[in-house]
Design a protein around this motif. Structure first.
Motif, PDB file in Angstrom:
ATOM      1  N   SER A  67      98.681  12.628   2.794  1.00 54.86           N
ATOM      2  CA  SER A  67      99.522  13.560   3.541  1.00 54.86           C
ATOM      3  C   SER A  67      98.784  14.887   3.694  1.00 54.86           C
ATOM      4  N   GLN A  70      98.834  16.721   0.425  1.00 54.54           N
ATOM      5  CA  GLN A  70      97.842  16.245  -0.538  1.00 54.54           C
ATOM      6  C   GLN A  70      96.440  16.734  -0.174  1.00 54.54           C
ATOM      7  N   GLN A 104     104.120  13.455  -4.392  1.00 59.42           N
ATOM      8  CA  GLN A 104     102.819  13.413  -3.739  1.00 59.42           C
ATOM      9  C   GLN A 104     101.761  14.193  -4.513  1.00 59.42           C
TER      10      GLN A 104
END
Length: 511
Positions: A67, A70, A104
């Motif tokens: 993502s 991230q 995450q």
């Protein structure tokens, strides 16, 4: 000591640790600590249907498997130089996204301090909360504030720019990274350059708002305007001092919110009542537009960043940021192009997307929506989503697959008086102890082991076993095993909305 350094030292008496007493900063003069601050409170809709209100673009893999959040968390890894980069970044996010944000970040192998905003108040209050935490116990640190939803291709180039910016920040300036423009663009704010410095940076003459097309072309032709990246490097004490002078109401509210806040498991929770008193404003409007004026509390410096930066503010920007085939097409997922040019197609729901003879077209397919858009009209998507929201359609708010702190559920089918869900519960996780006024539920285990609470009963269900939860009966689903628990839930009743949940106990602090 410069005027801004003296001011930062004199004005550093503020609350900086959760629940701690306020006191003057113990560190004055040189500061070698860099604290990454990630602003992850956005809920943009310009990348609909991938980005939704409950699952915004920073939480999705727009340009890669990770993502954008991230990727941003990992951005300061390997930073070289004489700076001490904090191992735990500060992430500021909203209540509705805190569980996915934590999940995450944890999956990235990073320990972070997650600040949960009690309400949305834009980027200036968010940065102020982080600045207070960065100065916990009277310490000081240089903040590297980054939006969570941008893309940067050349990380070493980013590190070099931050190193220059940090040196200016250490001296008491507010530094920002500017992008030398490659084209006239009406979607960005601009920074007008002041005098050149000996390290490639410039003094900031002023910030200017997003221009009309003709003015944007003039800016690019002049060569003295850079795009505003939204990345800021500043000593925490300098930011707080600047805010106290320019926005005293915001400063007081945010400082009080941190002082009166508390730790809640993995989260730092500022006091909601105190934070509610802060005005809503962006970093640019609250502080940066004053840089270069007589009211400026400190100097402003802009450092050039040439690193393949994109704010990914539209599907056209995503197309522009990604590698293309010989015809200028970009594919993600199960996509086939035949005679297509300059098109972007994404299959997220697993279905085959075939584009034949398309030119300058965006196609994005998800489980519950398909977008087809001319690349020149991507800015109209925001208005489209507003219309969908006005019609109270669920596609504006959430995906068919909805993430929860215990796992996720996927709405497979529904009718007038029934709904079918696939529910996956992570190992060791459990749903809240709850009941429903308007629906009954049938559960069938298809994988793993379920621990079921039903009224006064508690029992285990294995694969291919099922149970029935009558309307109005208190119940809970848990996964006591070491593999994900997967069940099929069939709901039946007069009303099947998610708001028909009465919680009696919840591990995750939900009301």
């Amino acid at each position: 000591m410069t005027r801004s350094e003296t001011q930062a030292t004199d004005q550093a008496g503020y609350e900086s640790g959760v629940g701690a007493e306020a006191g003057p900063a113990k560190v004055a003069g040189p500061c070698r600590s860099l604290v990454p601050v990630i602003l992850a409170g956005g809920s943009g809709t310009r990348l609909w249907p991938m980005s939704r209100e409950q699952f915004p673009k920073q939480l999705i893999g727009v340009v890669g498997p990770d993502s954008l959040l991230q990727a941003t968390v990992a951005r300061m890894k390997g930073f070289s130089g004489d700076w001490n980069v904090a191992a735990e970044p500060i992430i500021v996010c909203g209540e509705e996204h805190r569980f996915t944000t934590e999940e995450q970040v944890r999956a990235s192998g990073v320990a972070a301090r997650i600040v949960v905003e009690p309400a949305r108040r834009d980027t200036a209050p968010a940065l102020t909360l982080a600045a207070a935490l960065a100065c916990a116990d009277g310490e000081d640190a240089i903040i590297v504030a980054m939006p969570a939803d941008h893309s940067i291709a050349d990380i070493p180039a980013l590190h070099r720019a931050i190193d220059i910016a940090a040196k200016h920040a250490q001296a008491g300036s507010i530094a920002t990274l500017g992008i030398p423009p490659t084209r006239p663009d009406t979607g960005f704010g601009y920074i007008r350059l002041g005098g050149a410095l000996n390290d490639g940076a410039h003094q900031i003459d002023r910030f200017v708002e997003k221009p009309a097309a003709e003015l944007a072309a003039q800016y690019v032709a002049a060569g003295t305007y850079w795009w505003n990246s939204g990345i800021f490097v500043v000593r925490a004490s300098v930011w707080l001092a600047a805010l106290e002078k320019l926005q005293p109401e915001m400063h007081a509210a945010c400082v009080a919110a941190v002082k009166e806040g508390h730790i809640d498991g993995a989260y730092l929770r500022p006091d909601a009542a105190a934070f509610g008193r802060t005005p809503s404003d962006s970093i640019d409007y609250a502080v940066m537009e004053h840089v270069g004026t007589p009211s400026a509390p400190c100097a402003g410096v802009v450092v050039p960043l040439v690193a393949g930066w994109s704010d990914l503010g539209s599907w056209d920007a995503v197309w522009d940021a990604m590698e293309k085939d010989e015809s200028g097409n970009v594919a993600s997922g199960r996509v086939v192009f035949e005679g297509a040019t300059s098109s972007y197609a994404r299959s997220e729901g697993g279905r085959l997307v075939a584009c034949v003879g398309t030119t300058n077209i965006i196609v994005v397919e998800t489980d519950d929506a398909v977008l087809v858009c001319d690349r020149s009209r991507v800015q109209d998507i925001k208005g489209l989503v507003s219309r969908i929201r006005e019609e109270h359609a669920p596609e504006a708010e959430a995906h068919r697959k909805v993430r929860r702190p215990w796992g996720f559920y996927d709405s497979i089918d529904h009718g007038d008086r029934f709904q079918v869900k696939r529910i996956v519960v992570s190992p060791g996780a459990r749903l809240s102890l709850q009941m429903h006024h308007h629906r009954a539920e049938h559960w069938t285990v298809v994988c793993g082991t379920a621990l079921v609470t039903r009224g006064e009963e508690q029992f285990l269900l294995s694969e291919n076993e099922s149970t029935y939860i009558p309307l109005g009966v208190t119940h809970r689903l848990e996964n006591p095993g070491k593999v994900p628990l997967e069940i099929i839930e069939v709901q039946s009743g007069s009303y099947l909305g998610e708001d028909d949940i009465v919680r009696f106990d919840d591990t995750y602090g939900r009301s």
